[in-house]
Design an enzyme around this catalytic site. Sequence first.
Site, short mmCIF file in Angstrom:
data_model
loop_
_atom_site.label_atom_id
_atom_site.label_comp_id
_atom_site.label_asym_id
_atom_site.label_seq_id
_atom_site.Cartn_x
_atom_site.Cartn_y
_atom_site.Cartn_z
N HIS A 70 42.48 39.00 -23.27
CA HIS A 70 41.48 38.25 -22.52
C HIS A 70 42.15 37.57 -21.33
O HIS A 70 43.37 37.38 -21.31
CB HIS A 70 40.83 37.21 -23.42
N GLU A 72 42.39 34.56 -20.41
CA GLU A 72 43.18 33.37 -20.73
C GLU A 72 44.57 33.75 -21.26
O GLU A 72 45.58 33.14 -20.88
CB GLU A 72 42.46 32.51 -21.79
N CYS A 112 36.36 32.26 -25.62
CA CYS A 112 35.89 32.67 -26.95
C CYS A 112 36.60 31.83 -28.01
O CYS A 112 37.49 31.03 -27.70
CB CYS A 112 36.15 34.16 -27.17
N CYS A 115 40.39 32.38 -27.96
CA CYS A 115 41.06 31.77 -26.81
C CYS A 115 41.04 30.25 -26.86
O CYS A 115 42.03 29.59 -26.50
CB CYS A 115 40.45 32.28 -25.51
#
Length: 188
Positions: A70, A72, A112, A115
């Site tokens: 992701h 992040e 999410c 994360c």
Amino acid sequence: MFVYFYRFLLNHIMVDNSYNKHWMHKAFSFAEEALRHGEVPVGCIIVLNDENIIGVGRNDVNRTKNATRHAEAVAIDDSYRYLLSNHGDNVTDTEISEYFRNCTLYVTVEPCIMCAAMLRVMQIPKVVYGCRNERFGGCGSVLEVSSEKDLTSSLGPELVCVGDVWSDRAVALLKDFYKQDNPNVASS
């Protein structure tokens, strides 16, 4: 009651801050890049002391075939490279943690659950995001991973989340992605 008032202040006073929009504009450039490369359009930057970008990322799940890539996570990896290149290989974990405690993460979509937990472990104290993540959001849309006090001993300090910074822009990018064919989805 105080917690709700505090969140109201954060979301309504800090969102109008042109400073947040300045950094979010940069995060959106990485989301747009992700879209051009067939990834879910999420972009992220990590800013040290409200002055310097030390990490950038965009979703890289489809290219890498790795569901953890992701925006992040990519930005955190980039921050590690930045810190190592500027401080040598002998930088300690304690020093790295100190850097992250002085950072703000800007991301176009609410982190999410995975994360949000990762950001707490990294001790990044503040996240500014665009739109809510109604399916997987870890900053309150689905779960309050960002501020759940029972998780502090295992994940680290609470994470302040400021949302709805250019939410419409983030949603528009997501809609653009989902309108197109995704070659990474098996045909039925």
